[in-house]
Enzyme design. Structure first.
Site, mmCIF file in Angstrom:
data_model
loop_
_atom_site.group_PDB
_atom_site.id
_atom_site.type_symbol
_atom_site.label_atom_id
_atom_site.label_comp_id
_atom_site.label_asym_id
_atom_site.label_seq_id
_atom_site.Cartn_x
_atom_site.Cartn_y
_atom_site.Cartn_z
ATOM 1 N N TYR A 66 7.467 -9.263 12.238
ATOM 2 C CA TYR A 66 7.512 -7.801 12.124
ATOM 3 C C TYR A 66 8.758 -7.319 12.864
ATOM 4 C CZ TYR A 66 5.430 -3.073 12.337
ATOM 5 O OH TYR A 66 5.191 -1.730 12.237
ATOM 6 N N ARG B 102 15.333 3.639 3.296
ATOM 7 C CA ARG B 102 15.505 3.842 4.749
ATOM 8 C C ARG B 102 14.699 2.771 5.470
ATOM 9 N NH1 ARG B 102 11.607 6.004 8.355
ATOM 10 N NH2 ARG B 102 11.705 3.797 8.664
ATOM 11 N N LYS C 280 4.288 -5.567 6.797
ATOM 12 C CA LYS C 280 3.219 -4.593 7.086
ATOM 13 C C LYS C 280 1.870 -5.150 6.627
ATOM 14 C CE LYS C 280 5.685 -1.040 8.682
ATOM 15 N NZ LYS C 280 5.465 -0.281 9.915
ATOM 16 N N GLU D 133 6.134 3.393 2.634
ATOM 17 C CA GLU D 133 6.837 2.863 3.803
ATOM 18 C C GLU D 133 8.342 2.924 3.611
ATOM 19 O OE1 GLU D 133 4.720 1.436 6.441
ATOM 20 O OE2 GLU D 133 6.597 1.824 7.486
ATOM 21 N N ASP D 134 9.018 3.465 4.582
ATOM 22 C CA ASP D 134 10.479 3.442 4.642
ATOM 23 C C ASP D 134 11.187 4.011 3.412
ATOM 24 O OD1 ASP D 134 9.830 2.412 7.043
ATOM 25 O OD2 ASP D 134 11.024 0.595 6.909
ATOM 26 N N ASP E 284 3.174 5.890 6.331
ATOM 27 C CA ASP E 284 3.147 5.272 7.654
ATOM 28 C C ASP E 284 4.183 5.885 8.596
ATOM 29 O OD1 ASP E 284 2.278 3.344 9.503
ATOM 30 O OD2 ASP E 284 3.912 1.996 8.951
ATOM 31 N N ASP E 285 5.345 6.231 8.042
ATOM 32 C CA ASP E 285 6.427 6.742 8.893
ATOM 33 C C ASP E 285 6.166 8.174 9.336
ATOM 34 O OD1 ASP E 285 8.197 4.371 8.617
ATOM 35 O OD2 ASP E 285 7.985 4.921 6.517
ATOM 36 N N ASN F 174 13.863 1.990 15.345
ATOM 37 C CA ASN F 174 13.815 0.538 15.145
ATOM 38 C C ASN F 174 14.971 0.069 14.273
ATOM 39 O OD1 ASN F 174 11.274 0.191 16.468
ATOM 40 N ND2 ASN F 174 10.305 1.110 14.676
HETATM 41 O O1 LIG Z 1 8.243 -0.867 10.977
HETATM 42 C C1 LIG Z 1 8.217 -0.467 12.159
HETATM 43 O O2 LIG Z 1 8.377 -1.195 13.127
HETATM 44 C C2 LIG Z 1 7.907 0.979 12.423
HETATM 45 C C3 LIG Z 1 8.274 1.793 11.265
HETATM 46 O O3 LIG Z 1 7.472 2.085 10.390
HETATM 47 C C4 LIG Z 1 9.688 2.131 11.077
HETATM 48 O O4 LIG Z 1 10.498 2.003 11.998
HETATM 49 O O5 LIG Z 1 10.016 2.530 9.952
HETATM 50 MG MG LIG Z 2 8.388 2.329 8.502
#
Ligand SMILES: O=C([O-])CC(=O)C(=O)O
Ligand SMILES: [Mg+2]
Length: 611
Positions: A159, A212, A230, A302-303, A325-326, A467
């Site tokens: 991760y 992103r 994830k 996600e992202d 999630d973000d 991150n």
């Molecule tokens: O993935 C991770 O560590 C946390 C997160 O959702 C991101 O930074 O987009």
């Molecule tokens: Mg994310």
């Protein structure tokens, strides 16, 4: 039929079934197929195959080519069932494995020990990542056993932060598909593409369009590492069985010139589709997912880049079980940290002033959830509670004179104030008690910024959430050193303990990994059909309640990841309880003890006997 004859038949009874030109060999084993298992949790259930795996249910029959009951060499090549040297003597006899393995019989524990030993030989994090992916493709149960038993050591491998580098180099390390790629080429055929995935009883999808990826920007199709990572956590941390998890990457092109010019790039070689073309592909995808997996399929976004993330969540939250999630996961984990930090800094949330660097999905998502929590606790309108929360974006403090030119998700935060360009000046002007970094830009909490925070706060709360590690607003060491040991610090990517002035500080990891696995389990096990913001608050409260006096003594505002399955069960139970309260849970009757129920639903990676 004599058992000898049956056995030889079982070995050779190859049945070809097909649809169109597709044909796959199935080895029938009528003795073992078909033990009907109670669909207790909606997490597993259905029919167990010969090896005790959960397969199709009556509602979701298995299409013929997905039933494969392997034996012999094929069994060793099947990651869902392979146990390597841990096949017992009897299993080796029963499943035609004699001679295919060296004579030694191992235990799962010994296999773990050997793997940890060899993983620790690699100095380069990406090599550990590749070794873990190889293990996942070779022996799934051992992969999860290893991850669960060594979660603090291996989370940074599978991760954040290593998964970021893996995405950057995905073209070079790609071996076998770990999820579905849906590109513009598949427009009009998405339902068919979903049917190509071998598992049918999917309960959670994590989907990205790669625009992103963490704070690394547009990685296009190579963002696949994120849904894969994830979902590994959904299983390891939340106990959702691996066969119910489906990683998906939607490829609409990339604007990353380096990737477009990289001969090893694995995605579409074109600029990103936008507008109607993008919307139509997403619409088709969302419709196909519901058609294929039903109303209760959980889709985690996600992202995605800011503009799409907000729009997709807003659009589909009314018709689908969706969770960003973000925006929402990060908000819930940060709120939990803030609630628990009150034990260290005193007062209530309403007594604090918050300043964010970064006004995107994470920043505004967290800000909104803090405002909602304060509004619930103080019985005041959210328009009022937002006033203690300030945002800085790339153009400076978000203030009312900028409102016309602001993106819609920033507008609620445009308070009355004169314009301020720099973060340091904003810190001095607003005098926040809590400083939160969500900009995706590293090294932005400078010495001056941290010193300013420490000059008017006895215990400044500093959260560097971007991150991976390279994008963190400051390091743990910087936060503790520059604040002369006064800061309470947590970060999105992990940092090790820091010694300052003879005292050891342990930074917490404010990462949505604490929330989404338990949150998702709570939704799935209660058959919840829509996500409600109150469920996010419920998750935050459950997480905050897990922080112990011993954790506080080390300056921690999050519990250690080593207890994560227990924590996830608590989160799942609180989320499910809220879903029942709101009338959004469809599993009836409501289980009495939701924590016990959550625990009983969790996937166990311990080998099953194949006898
Ligand atoms: O993935 C991770 O560590 C946390 C997160 O959702 C991101 O930074 O987009
Ligand atoms: Mg994310």
């Amino acid at each position: 039929m004599s058992s000898k004859r049956f056995n030889s038949m079982r070995r050779f009874l190859g049945v070809f079934v097909g649809r169109g030109e597709r044909e796959v060999r199935i080895v029938m084993d009528s003795e073992k197929l078909g033990a009907v298992m109670e669909d207790k949790c909606g997490v597993g259930g259905g029919v167990q195959d010969a090896y005790g795996e959960d397969r199709a249910t009556e509602d979701q029959p298995v299409t013929p080519w997905t039933v494969s009951v392997a034996s012999g060499y094929t069994l060793l090549r099947d990651p869902h069932h392979n146990k390597g040297l841990a096949f017992t003597e009897k299993e080796r006899d029963a499943h035609y494995l004699r001679g295919l393995l060296p004579p030694s019989v191992s235990t799962q524990e010994l296999q773990e020990k050997k793997l940890m030993h060899s993983l620790r030989q690699y100095d380069v994090p990406l090599h550990r990542y590749v070794a873990m992916m190889d293990l996942q493709e070779r022996n799934e149960r051992l992969f999860y056993k290893l991850l669960i038993d060594n979660v603090e050591e291996l989370l940074p491998v599978v991760y954040t932060p290593t998964v970021g580098e893996a995405c950057q180099k995905y073209g070079a390390i790609f071996r076998r598909p770990q999820g579905l790629f849906i590109s513009l080429k598949e427009k009009g055929k998405i339902l068919e593409v979903l049917k190509n995935w071998p598992e049918k009883s999917i309960q959670v999808i994590v989907v990205t369009d790669g625009e992103r990826i963490l704070g690394l920007g547009d990685l296009g199709c190579q963002g696949m590492g994120i849904p894969v990572g994830k979902l590994s956590l959904y299983t390891a941390l939340g106990g959702v069985r691996p066969s119910a998890c489906l990683p998906i990457t939607i490829d609409v092109g990339t604007n990353n010139e380096n990737l477009l010019n990289d001969e090893f790039y694995v995605g579409l070689r074109q600029k990103r589709a936008t507008g109607q073309e993008y919307a139509e592909l997403l619409d088709e995808f969302m419709l196909a997912v519901k058609q294929n997996y039903g109303e209760k399929i959980l889709i985690q976004f996600e992202d995605f880049a800011n503009h799409n993330a907000f729009e997709l969540l807003e659009k589909y939250r009314k018709t689908h079980l969706v969770f960003n999630d973000d925006i929402q996961g990060t908000a819930s984990v940060v709120l939990a940290g803030l609630i628990s930090a009150l034990k260290l800094v005193g007062g209530t949330l309403a007594d604090h002033t918050f300043l964010f660097l970064g006004a995107g999905e994470a920043g505004t998502g967290i800000a909104e959830l803090i405002a909602l929590e304060i509004s619930r606790k103080t019985n005041s309108p959210v328009e009022e509670t937002r006033k203690k929360i300030w945002l800085v974006d790339s153009k400076g403090l978000v203030v009312s004179s900028r409102v016309e030119s602001l993106q819609h998700f920033k507008k609620p935060w445009a308070h009355e104030h004169e314009p301020v360009k720099e973060l340091l000046d904003a810190v001095k002007a607003i005098k926040p008690t809590v400083l939160i970094g969500t900009s995706g830009v590293g090294k932005t909490f400078t010495k001056d910024v941290v010193e300013a925070m420490a000059s008017f706060n006895a215990k400044p709360l500093i959260l560097a959430l971007s991150n991976p590690t390279s994008q963190s607003e400051c390091t743990a060491e910087e936060a503790y050193t520059w604040s002369e040991g006064h800061a309470i610090f947590a970060s999105g990517s992990p940092f090790g303990p820091v010694e300052y002035d003879g005292k050891v500080f342990v930074p917490g990891q404010a990462n949505n990994a604490y929330i989404f696995p338990g949150f998702g389990l709570g939704l799935i096990m209660s058959g919840t059909i829509r996500v409600h913001d109150d469920m996010l608050l419920a998750a935050s409260e459950a997480l905050a309640a897990q922080v112990t006096e011993e954790n506080y003594a080390k300056g921690l505002i999050y519990p250690p990841f080593s207890n994560i399955r227990k924590i996830s069960a608590q989160i799942a139970a609180n989320v499910a309880a809220k879903a029942y309260e709101l009338g959004l849970a469809s599993r009836l009757p409501r289980p009495k003890d939701l924590v016990k129920f959550a625990e009983s639903c969790m996937y166990s990676p311990i080998y099953r006997s194949y006898l």
